[in-house]
Write an enzyme that holds these catalytic residues in place. Sequence first.
Site, PDB file in Angstrom:
ATOM      1  CG  ASP A 105     -71.938  -8.332 -52.172  1.00  6.55           C
ATOM      2  OD1 ASP A 105     -71.970  -7.496 -53.081  1.00  6.55           O
ATOM      3  OD2 ASP A 105     -72.532  -8.193 -51.093  1.00  6.55           O
ATOM      4  CG  ASP A 117     -71.074  -3.199 -53.036  1.00  6.07           C
ATOM      5  OD1 ASP A 117     -72.203  -2.722 -53.267  1.00  6.07           O
ATOM      6  OD2 ASP A 117     -70.897  -4.373 -52.637  1.00  6.07           O
TER       7      ASP A 117
END
Length: 158
Positions: free
Chosen positions: A114, A128
């Site tokens: 991330d 995401d």
Amino acid sequence: MKNNKIVRLIVIITVILILVDQLVKILIKTNYEKPIEGNIIGITLIENTGMAFGFNSGNTKNIVLTLLILLLILNFVRNQKERMDTKTAIAIGLILAGGFSNLIDRIARGGILDFIDVKNFAVLNLADCYIFIGWIFLIVVFVKFNREMVGRKNCEKR
């Protein structure tokens, strides 16, 4: 013939978006030096071994859960492709791309990379975002479809 076009569109969207997400993750991982601060969005590199927002972190069952969800979506596509339109195919392609790209991360890296730091919210990645946008788009498509169906039924009653 329409069935093949819908499936082909889903596959093309899924593959292209997976490649984009994985390429961006490689570029971020190899060039990342320190966090980049922004007022709303920045870049902060973290490994997320959990599900959304780090939930269930470190649990290898996340791979099985992710795969199960993806298989359910693929089964939906297989059973509903005759009824799908282009908008639904795009939404499904986004969801599958995000899911499979994050699954690749879980298997290849042991966790999801991330890097999109949305201040006061979460650190995300492109996959995401694909999943979120895909589900929102799918909900909008279904709501619009239901309104159209209700409108047609009301016209038929008159």
